[in-house]
Design an enzyme around this catalytic site. Structure first.
Site, PDB file in Angstrom:
ATOM      1  N   ALA A  10       0.942  -1.178   0.012  1.00  0.00           N
ATOM      2  CA  ALA A  10      -0.027  -0.076   0.064  1.00  0.00           C
ATOM      3  C   ALA A  10       0.909   1.392   0.124  1.00  0.00           C
ATOM      4  CB  ALA A  10      -0.904   0.011   1.167  1.00  0.00           C
ATOM      5  N   ASP A  11       0.386   2.350  -0.355  1.00  0.00           N
ATOM      6  CA  ASP A  11       1.133   3.420  -0.578  1.00  0.00           C
ATOM      7  C   ASP A  11      -0.003   4.753  -0.208  1.00  0.00           C
ATOM      8  OD1 ASP A  11       3.561   5.239  -0.985  1.00  0.00           O
ATOM      9  OD2 ASP A  11       2.185   6.241  -2.232  1.00  0.00           O
ATOM     10  N   THR A  12       0.313   5.757   0.857  1.00  0.00           N
ATOM     11  CA  THR A  12      -0.524   6.548   1.073  1.00  0.00           C
ATOM     12  C   THR A  12       0.076   8.204   0.955  1.00  0.00           C
ATOM     13  OG1 THR A  12      -1.628   5.411   2.785  1.00  0.00           O
ATOM     14  CG2 THR A  12      -2.164   7.690   3.153  1.00  0.00           C
TER      15      THR A  12
END
Length: 207
Positions: free
Chosen positions: A70-72
Site C-alpha cells: 500500500a501507499d498513502t
C-alpha cells in the site's frame, strides 16, 4: 487442507496493527524502493507506488504466496504531500493543511505468486484539519507522531486533537482501507472471510 502464506510489503506499524486486529495471518517482507512515480493523478500515483512495492517484495519470495502493498499520500490544492523530511517541512505541511480540507489517497496492490496475477485499487477520504496556531503545530510536532506519516499527522493518535472531521473511510487515513482491500482479495483472488479467520480457496492462511 494446505496452507497459503500472505506477505505484507510494508514497514508501517499502523498497517500491521490493522491486519493483526482482524486475526489476519501475514509476514512482513522488505520492499525498499524509491518512493517516486511519474504519474501525476493522485489515484494513479498511489496505485503505481503500491504496485512497485509489491513487485519489489515479490522478487525475494520463491513460494506460492500472496503479496500485499500500500501507499498513502495527502493531496491539497492538487499538491501531493508525502512524508516530511525534517521539522521545518513538517511545520510547513501542517501550516498548509490547517483550517481547510484535503484528501487522503491510499493505493493498494496485490500480487499472487508464482503466476504474478495482480490487481490494484485505491481509496480516498476527505479530511478537515481545524485552524491551528503556530504553537499548536509545534506542540504536535513535539509528540513525534509526524514522522513517517504522509501529511505529517496521524489521525489515530494526538492527531485526533487537530482533525475537525472526515468524510469517508477512517482506516484509509490510518494507512490501509481494510474493507476495500478485503473486497479485492475476495473478488480477484478468492480469499474468504470465515468466522474469525480467513481462507484461500481450499487452503488455510498461515504464517
Amino acid at each position: 487442507m494446505g496452507c497459503m502464506k500472505i506477505f505484507l510489503a510494508s514497514k508501517s506499524p499502523r498497517r500491521r496493527e490493522l491486519l493483526e486486529n482482524l486475526n489476519f495471518p501475514f509476514q512482513i517482507v522488505e520492499n525498499d524502493i524509491e518512493e517516486v512515480s511519474s504519474e501525476k493523478e493522485p489515484s494513479k500515483y498511489v496505485m503505481d507506488l503500491a504496485f512497485k512495492k509489491a513487485l519489489k517484495a515479490a522478487e525475494n519470495i520463491k513460494e506460492e504466496a500472496i503479496v500485499i502493498a500500500a501507499d498513502t499520500i495527502v493531496v491539497v490544492d492538487g499538491e501531493i504531500l508525502g512524508k516530511p523530511k525534517d521539522r521545518e517541512e513538517a511545520f510547513s505541511m501542517l501550516k498548509t493543511l490547517q483550517g481547510r480540507e484535503h484528501i487522503v489517497y491510499t493505493g493498494i496492490a496485490v500480487i499472487k505468486l508464482p503466476e504474478m496475477k495482480h490487481s490494484v485499487d485505491y481509496q480516498e477520504t476527505k479530511v478537515w484539519i481545524r485552524r491551528l496556531e503556530d504553537e499548536d503545530i509545534s506542540n504536535y510536532i513535539d509528540t513525534g507522531e509526524c514522522w513517517d506519516k504522509a501529511g505529517a499527522y496521524a489521525i489515530q493518535g494526538f492527531g485526533s486533537l487537530i482533525v475537525e472531521k472526515i468524510e469517508g473511510d477512517y482506516f484509509n487515513v490510518v494507512g490501509l482501507p481494510v474493507a476495500k482491500l478485503f473486497d479485492l482479495l475476495k473478488r480477484e483472488f478468492g480469499v474468504k472471510w470465515v468466522g474469525r479467520g480467513f481462507e484461500y480457496k481450499d487452503k488455510r492462511l498461515a504464517l
